[in-house]
Design a protein around this motif. Structure first.
Motif, short mmCIF file in Angstrom:
data_model
loop_
_atom_site.label_atom_id
_atom_site.label_comp_id
_atom_site.label_asym_id
_atom_site.label_seq_id
_atom_site.Cartn_x
_atom_site.Cartn_y
_atom_site.Cartn_z
N LEU A 74 0.83 -1.21 0.00
CA LEU A 74 0.00 0.00 0.00
C LEU A 74 0.87 1.26 0.00
O LEU A 74 0.60 2.23 -0.73
N ILE A 75 1.91 1.27 0.82
CA ILE A 75 2.81 2.44 0.87
C ILE A 75 3.52 2.61 -0.48
O ILE A 75 3.64 3.73 -1.00
N ALA A 76 3.98 1.50 -1.05
CA ALA A 76 4.67 1.58 -2.34
C ALA A 76 3.76 2.18 -3.41
O ALA A 76 4.18 3.05 -4.18
N GLU A 77 2.49 1.75 -3.44
CA GLU A 77 1.55 2.31 -4.42
C GLU A 77 1.36 3.81 -4.19
O GLU A 77 1.32 4.61 -5.13
N ALA A 78 1.21 4.19 -2.92
CA ALA A 78 0.99 5.61 -2.60
C ALA A 78 2.19 6.46 -3.01
O ALA A 78 2.03 7.54 -3.60
N LEU A 79 3.39 5.98 -2.73
CA LEU A 79 4.58 6.79 -3.00
C LEU A 79 4.91 6.86 -4.49
O LEU A 79 5.65 7.76 -4.91
N ARG A 80 4.37 5.95 -5.29
CA ARG A 80 4.61 6.02 -6.73
C ARG A 80 4.04 7.32 -7.31
O ARG A 80 4.41 7.72 -8.41
N ALA A 81 3.16 7.97 -6.55
CA ALA A 81 2.67 9.29 -6.98
C ALA A 81 3.79 10.32 -6.96
O ALA A 81 3.69 11.36 -7.60
N ALA A 82 4.86 10.04 -6.21
CA ALA A 82 5.94 11.02 -6.06
C ALA A 82 7.25 10.58 -6.71
O ALA A 82 8.22 11.34 -6.70
N GLY A 83 7.29 9.39 -7.28
CA GLY A 83 8.52 8.94 -7.93
C GLY A 83 8.63 7.43 -7.98
O GLY A 83 7.82 6.73 -7.37
N PRO A 84 9.64 6.90 -8.71
CA PRO A 84 9.79 5.44 -8.84
C PRO A 84 10.11 4.80 -7.48
O PRO A 84 10.82 5.38 -6.66
N VAL A 85 9.60 3.60 -7.29
CA VAL A 85 9.73 2.87 -6.02
C VAL A 85 10.37 1.52 -6.27
O VAL A 85 10.02 0.82 -7.22
N VAL A 86 11.30 1.13 -5.40
CA VAL A 86 11.78 -0.25 -5.37
C VAL A 86 11.33 -0.84 -4.03
O VAL A 86 11.33 -0.17 -3.00
N SER A 87 10.88 -2.11 -4.06
CA SER A 87 10.30 -2.71 -2.86
C SER A 87 10.50 -4.22 -2.90
O SER A 87 10.57 -4.82 -3.97
N ASN A 88 10.59 -4.82 -1.71
CA ASN A 88 10.65 -6.28 -1.65
C ASN A 88 9.23 -6.84 -1.60
O ASN A 88 8.78 -7.43 -0.62
N ALA A 89 8.53 -6.67 -2.72
CA ALA A 89 7.10 -6.99 -2.78
C ALA A 89 6.81 -8.47 -2.58
O ALA A 89 5.69 -8.84 -2.24
N LEU A 90 7.80 -9.33 -2.79
CA LEU A 90 7.56 -10.77 -2.64
C LEU A 90 7.66 -11.21 -1.19
O LEU A 90 7.45 -12.37 -0.86
N GLY A 91 8.03 -10.28 -0.30
CA GLY A 91 8.01 -10.61 1.12
C GLY A 91 9.28 -11.21 1.67
O GLY A 91 9.31 -11.64 2.82
N ALA A 92 10.38 -11.26 0.89
CA ALA A 92 11.67 -11.72 1.43
C ALA A 92 12.20 -10.59 2.30
O ALA A 92 12.72 -9.59 1.80
N ASN A 93 12.04 -10.72 3.64
CA ASN A 93 12.16 -9.55 4.50
C ASN A 93 13.32 -9.59 5.49
O ASN A 93 13.34 -8.87 6.48
N MET A 94 14.31 -10.47 5.24
CA MET A 94 15.53 -10.46 6.02
C MET A 94 16.63 -9.81 5.16
O MET A 94 16.42 -9.56 3.97
N PRO A 95 17.81 -9.51 5.74
CA PRO A 95 18.79 -8.71 5.00
C PRO A 95 19.11 -9.21 3.59
O PRO A 95 19.24 -8.40 2.66
N ALA A 96 19.21 -10.53 3.39
CA ALA A 96 19.56 -11.04 2.06
C ALA A 96 18.47 -10.70 1.03
O ALA A 96 18.75 -10.23 -0.07
N GLY A 97 17.21 -10.94 1.40
CA GLY A 97 16.10 -10.65 0.49
C GLY A 97 15.96 -9.17 0.21
O GLY A 97 15.65 -8.75 -0.92
N ILE A 98 16.19 -8.35 1.25
CA ILE A 98 16.09 -6.89 1.09
C ILE A 98 17.20 -6.39 0.16
O ILE A 98 16.97 -5.56 -0.73
#
Length: 412
Positions: A74-98
């Motif tokens: 949701l945050i990534a979609e909202a911020l795309r109004a202000a510029g390109p976004v990179v995100s770990n959308a697949l949910g790999a949320n430890m340092p390696a995945g990030i």
């Protein structure tokens, strides 16, 4: 990177290239997205790579026991109004995945990153975030996660002195205690359905008083802060008292709460609530969650519930009885191998639903349902359960690896 006056060092570039090559090989071998193994290789070659990749981004970190992945989207979609976004959308949320995720966002302005709650302090140290969103803390993966107060203490110590704007849920006492060490906190009244991890004061151990939606410790005076943002029904109230309608394709009160927190984060970056909330409507499903799929000529809605707080929220959004419900529970490494949390879930909320039980730990779940006086049938697999279901859309609720198994089986 775009506008980058400090390009990646040769070593960092080598690490990124090697990580991407390993990830691609892993994908080709059918072993998943490859993001974790790719990130591990990259960090081995350059241990400081995460910080280097984040240095030219406005970073948002999102952490919680429930709602991280959805709120990150949701945050990534909202911020795309202000510029390109990179995100770990697949949910790999430890340092390696990030690290893997950020390595793929060379032209991004914003990095919106979901972080496993046990890694939040370290990732915040490495990425110097502009904003950190803290949603909730509840019991989860009992065999590997410290109990919730220890996690809150880890956050509190790790975020002390951070320059980040912390957007925190003022209805969760553990989150408030954790965030209170930060100099700049925006409090959001996002609600808290599951309260069983916050009956004692995290500050002094006293008994928490909970009149209505308020809470305070009668012994040390630790209390709910006054929010400047709030979820109110189907609206978000902003600091000026304006009410903005929430339009989501995602179901349930919990996702409205996630939207309220996301709107508060977007405002930190100058995206107004109306724009942020309109953009959030684009999110239909999150890594398969809430998807309605066709399987054996039936409609199945896939719902993820990993811990007691998640099950409670999920029960509130399923179709009313007599909608059939399939429950699937595993206890593999990624789930936590201790299933005693099943006893914290109020399965009497399923009364009136035909229930079918599958998964590695279907017998543990069957015992729990028996004690809750529920009528259920244990099945060998999804195929058999679907064949036995009476008419109507089938609600399928599963914990983490069970959910991945279901997605593979239905081709989602």
């Amino acid at each position: 990177m775009a506008g980058n006056s400090d390009p990646l060092s040769p070593r960092a570039k080598l690490a990124v290239t090697a990580g991407k090559a390993v990830a691609a090989a892993s994908r080709a071998a059918g072993r998943g997205s490859g993001s974790v193994i790719g990130g591990r290789v990259a960090l081995k070659l350059d241990p400081d790579l995460l910080g280097r990749l984040a240095q030219n981004l406005d970073v948002v970190l999102v952490s919680a026991t429930n709602g991280k992945t959805t709120t990150t989207r949701l945050i990534a979609e909202a911020l795309r109004a202000a510029g390109p976004v990179v995100s770990n959308a697949l949910g790999a949320n430890m340092p390696a995945g990030i690290t893997s995720a950020l390595a793929g966002g060379s032209d991004a302005k914003f990095g919106v990153i979901e972080v496993d709650e046990k890694y939040l302090a370290g990732v915040a140290r490495d990425t110097a975030p502009k904003c950190i969103a803290l949603l909730n803390l509840s019991r989860d993966q009992l065999d590997r996660a410290a109990e919730t107060r220890m996690l809150a203490e880890n956050w509190r110590e790790g975020l002390a002195g951070s320059k980040a704007v912390v957007v925190a849920n003022c209805d969760d006492p553990l989150v408030v205690w954790a965030a209170s060490s930060s100099a700049n906190v925006i409090w959001v009244a996002a609600g808290q359905m599951w309260k069983d991890d916050a009956w004692s004061c995290p500050s002094c151990g006293g008994v928490m008083q909970r009149p209505g939606d308020d809470w305070f410790c009668g012994e040390c005076g630790f209390r709910r802060p006054t929010p400047t943002w709030a979820l109110s029904g189907d609206h978000v109230l902003d600091p000026h008292g304006s009410a903005w309608p929430i339009h989501l394709q995602l179901p349930g009160r919990a996702n409205k709460a996630n939207a309220a927190s996301s709107a508060a984060v977007a405002a930190v970056f100058g995206v107004p609530p109306q724009v942020a909330l309109e953009r959030m409507y684009q999110v239909q499903a999150v890594a398969g969650r809430y998807d309605v799929v066709q399987f054996q000529n039936r409609d199945l809605r896939l719902l993820l519930a990993k811990n007691p707080a998640g099950w409670l929220e999920t029960f509130s959004l399923i179709d009313p009885p007599p909608a059939p419900v399939i429950l699937s529970v595993n206890a593999r490494g990624a789930d936590g191998t201790d299933t005693s949390w099943l006893w914290d879930v109020d399965y009497t909320r399923l009364t009136g639903h035909p229930i079918f039980v599958i998964g590695d730990r279907k017998l543990d779940l069957a015992v729990r349902l028996e004690v809750a006086n529920q009528h259920f049938q244990v099945c060998d697999d999804l195929d058999q359960a679907v064949q036995m279901c009476p008419p109507g859309r089938i609600e399928v609720i599963a914990n983490y690896t069970a959910f991945q198994d279901l997605r593979r089986r239905v081709g989602n």
